[in-house]
Scaffold this active site. Structure first.
Site, PDB file in Angstrom:
ATOM      1  CD  GLU A  98      -2.882   1.305   2.288  1.00 52.50           C
ATOM      2  OE1 GLU A  98      -2.660   0.669   3.321  1.00 52.50           O
ATOM      3  OE2 GLU A  98      -3.806   2.146   2.181  1.00 52.50           O
ATOM      4  CG  ASP A 145      -3.483   9.178   7.201  1.00 51.18           C
ATOM      5  OD1 ASP A 145      -3.431   7.988   7.545  1.00 51.18           O
ATOM      6  OD2 ASP A 145      -3.714   9.549   6.039  1.00 51.18           O
TER       7      ASP A 145
END
Lengths: 267, 414
Positions: free
Chosen positions: A49, A60
């Site tokens: 990823e 995030d």
């Protein structure tokens, strides 16, 4: 056949989960990113990823934000990241899914972005800020090209939404293990196994689990029930820790951590 | 005169094309939408449902009107700025005095509405982002009055510029959380509030302060702010027996301007002008003129004009006014710009500071630096109009908070 589908097909016959390490393109630099991907592949990672840095990532935590920031400060551009993937493809067939903000995809144009991504050798995208309702254009463009758009399911996802998402997700389904942002955590949430099993009962699409999966022990627990284990922040922390060292040293130490996580996941 | 809130979102001469937006999915044409992580999608659905129910519930409307009247002090006055009008020697100028609201700005119209909704939804905690601190103070105030725990995210740079508001929030019992990521201003405070919400969404309501963000925020915040325009309409009819020719307001995210504009959208003869922060120049990083020099992109959950590079990375912005120092704008403004219903211009830091002083000297009103942008544009525009024309400016807030920043800019030593 798309490399992601092929990979899950192979793993299914071996009854092993996929190990999916996350790393930021361009942190500390693109040459190192490429070398790390090759190292992860050598150590037995199944899918990569690859995070495309974004200035304002709201899903995030501090670790990945800081990593994106370091890459952006060095001036990394999407075109350079795709060039790096093209170069990598001369030596590697590991499936790569890019995590990218819809801000970037939208700005570059959905068709343009997907065509360039395919040409470079990416196999799919996860777009964390593009929910299933808004996704039709990207979804159709990708589907017609056997390019995978991986959707997210969260612990807060309602049954109705879950049905909608599982129907559309391609390649695999990304289950967000916690109500929260990405980041290293000591402990997995109590309901994670139960939720994975629920998801398995309604879809045949492989399920990979990320957010908060931080240690070989976490990887082992998730690997027992899910089809894939995603580790991000723990790897990014290790990359940052050795950023001041030689590239050779950085790759060795980060590679060793990934090796342990793989052993955990595949136990 | 009572307050008129929510009851009709369409003017009598309603232009359905414009006033029925957003559509059911939260889009204003190509703008708007919901571009957020899956984790918070169910909360947006819950909020939308709760809001749609509440806005049609007479009890909710009564409760909101009660607090706006008794606590906020609405209606705010529409004041004829006689000396400013005479000095400019052109159109007749009225000021909508949102600075007279409790907490000194229009922001409280929205925070009272949203906190009542949060209580309806059974949420136990409130979070908010703030730039100038006005929305933070308005949120902290509502949270104190209703006894709900409140955390406000504020960029470190803004905390320095607006230390008085930081102290006010603390006095009100709110925890102010400094944001050190990125540019350390409003954009980054908004990111952090979303990140908090990602983890706290089950028990926490996020009170967004402007008509930005994912659906239903742009429509909901707009509806709570349209009390401004609805009052203006009544007041100007009483005073002048006709509608104004021009509405002028500053645009950061765009909530005070949309609150003023929206009730007039169907009244074609009323022209609307939004004024953005021109900062110190036209180069990247020198201004925050999103509508006048941005391109369409995605930021903080919706499609709108935005200041981004070719990869969709947010560009740095600057304004002397912390409340306008934002690289995005509400999707409905983008729509009004595209269809030509509103026009947008920009005003520099220096022009705004000059207007700030002029307004103080001529009218005895120290305006917020944000509102000073609208006044500065009017100072250029009003002299070009005949004396029969009428301009209404939204004086969105008081300039008390800006005194230190302006003193610094003018080289005044305490």
């Amino acid at each position: 056949m798309n490399r992601i589908d092929k990979k899950f097909y192979e793993l299914k016959s071996k009854k092993k989960p996929a190990f999916i390490p996350f790393l930021t393109a361009g942190d500390p630099d693109l040459k190192t990113t490429k070398a790390l991907i090759l190292e992860f592949e050598k150590r037995g990672a199944d899918i990569i990823e690859l995070g495309i840095p974004f200035s304002d990532p709201i899903a995030d935590g501090p670790t990945i934000q800081a990593s994106y920031y370091r890459a952006l400060v060095k001036g990394v551009k999407v075109a350079q990241i795709l060039d790096m993937v093209s170069e990598l493809r001369k030596e590697s067939v590991i499936p790569i899914v890019s995590m990218v903000s819809y801000s970037t995809v939208y700005k570059m144009g959905c068709l343009n972005f997907i065509e360039k991504a395919i040409k470079a050798g990416l196999d799919g995208l996860t777009i964390p800020d593009l929910p299933v309702e808004e996704n039709n254009e990207v979804f159709e463009l990708a589907k017609n090209r056997d390019f995978k758009i991986v959707f997210f399911v969260a612990p807060t996802t309602t049954d109705m939404r879950m049905a909608l998402i599982t129907e559309k997700s391609q390649g695999f389904l990304y289950y967000i293990s916690v109500v929260g942002i990405t980041g290293v955590r000591d402990k997995l949430p109590d309901d994670v196994m139960q939720n994975i099993n629920k998801l398995k009962s309604i879809t045949n699409t492989p399920i990979a689990v990320g957010f908060g999966v931080s240690t070989p022990e976490h990887a082992r627990m998730i690997g027992k029930v899910a089809d894939g284990v995603i580790v991000g922040s723990a790897i990014i922390n290790e990359i940052e820790k050795y950023s001041g060292e030689s590239t050779r040293k950085l790759i060795k130490y980060v590679g060793e951590l990934v090796g342990k996580l793989i052993t955990g996941a595949k136990g | 005169m009572g307050t008129t809130v929510l009851k009709s979102s369409v003017s009598e001469k309603g232009n359905v094309e414009v006033t029925s937006l957003p559509d059911k999915t939260g889009h204003f044409g190509r703008f708007g939408g919901k571009f957020v992580p899956e984790t918070i999608m169910p909360a947006l659905d819950q909020l939308e449902k709760a809001y749609l129910e509440a806005k049609n519930d007479p009890n909710f409307i009564d409760e909101l009107e009660y607090y706006l009247r008794e606590y906020v002090g609405r209606p705010s006055t529409l004041y004829y700025a006689e000396r400013l009008t005479k000095k400019l020697n052109g159109a007749k100028i009225y000021l909508k005095r949102e600075d007279l609201n409790h907490t000194g700005a229009h922001k409280i119209n929205n925070t009272i509405g949203q906190i009542l909704l949060a209580i309806r939804m059974g949420k136990k905690r409130i979070i908010a982002e703030t730039g100038a601190g006005q929305h933070g103070v308005a949120t902290a105030t509502a949270a104190a009055m209703f006894g709900i725990e409140c955390n406000v995210y504020m960029g470190e740079e803004d905390m320095r510029r607006q230390s008085l508001n930081v102290f006010r929030m603390k006095l009100l019992g709110t925890k102010v959380i400094p944001v050190t990521s990125g540019s350390k201003t409003l954009k980054d405070a908004t990111n952090e509030a979303f990140r908090d919400w990602m983890a706290s969404v089950i028990h926490t309501h996020y009170i967004l302060g402007s008509i930005v963000g994912p659906h239903p925020y742009p429509v909901m915040v707009r509806d709570f702010q349209t009390v401004i325009g609805k009052e203006v309409k009544k007041q100007i009819l009483e005073k002048e027996n006709r509608l104004p020719d021009y509405l002028i307001a500053c645009v950061g995210g765009g909530s005070n301007s949309m609150g003023l504009f929206h009730p007039f959208i169907g009244d074609k003869e009323v022209k609307m002008i939004g004024v953005e922060a021109g900062g110190i120049g036209p180069e990247i990083g020198q201004h925050a003129s999103t509508l006048t020099s941005g391109k369409v992109g995605i930021l903080h959950g919706s499609a709108s004009y935005v200041l981004q590079d070719d990869d969709g990375q947010t560009l740095p912005v600057h304004s002397i006014s912390a409340g306008l120092d934002y690289p995005g704008v509400g999707p409905e403004h983008s729509y009004l710009k595209d269809i030509g219903r509103a026009q947008y211009f920009s005003i520099t830091d220096d022009e705004a500071v000059n207007a700030f002083q002029e307004c103080a000297r001529l009218e005895g009103i120290i305006p917020a630096l944000e509102a000073a942008h609208a006044i500065a544009y009017t100072m250029k525009f009003a002299p070009t109009l005949s004396k029969e024309k009428i301009i209404v400016i939204c004086l969105s807030g008081s300039g008390d908070k800006d005194s230190f920043e302006v003193a610094r800019k003018l080289g005044y030593k305490f």
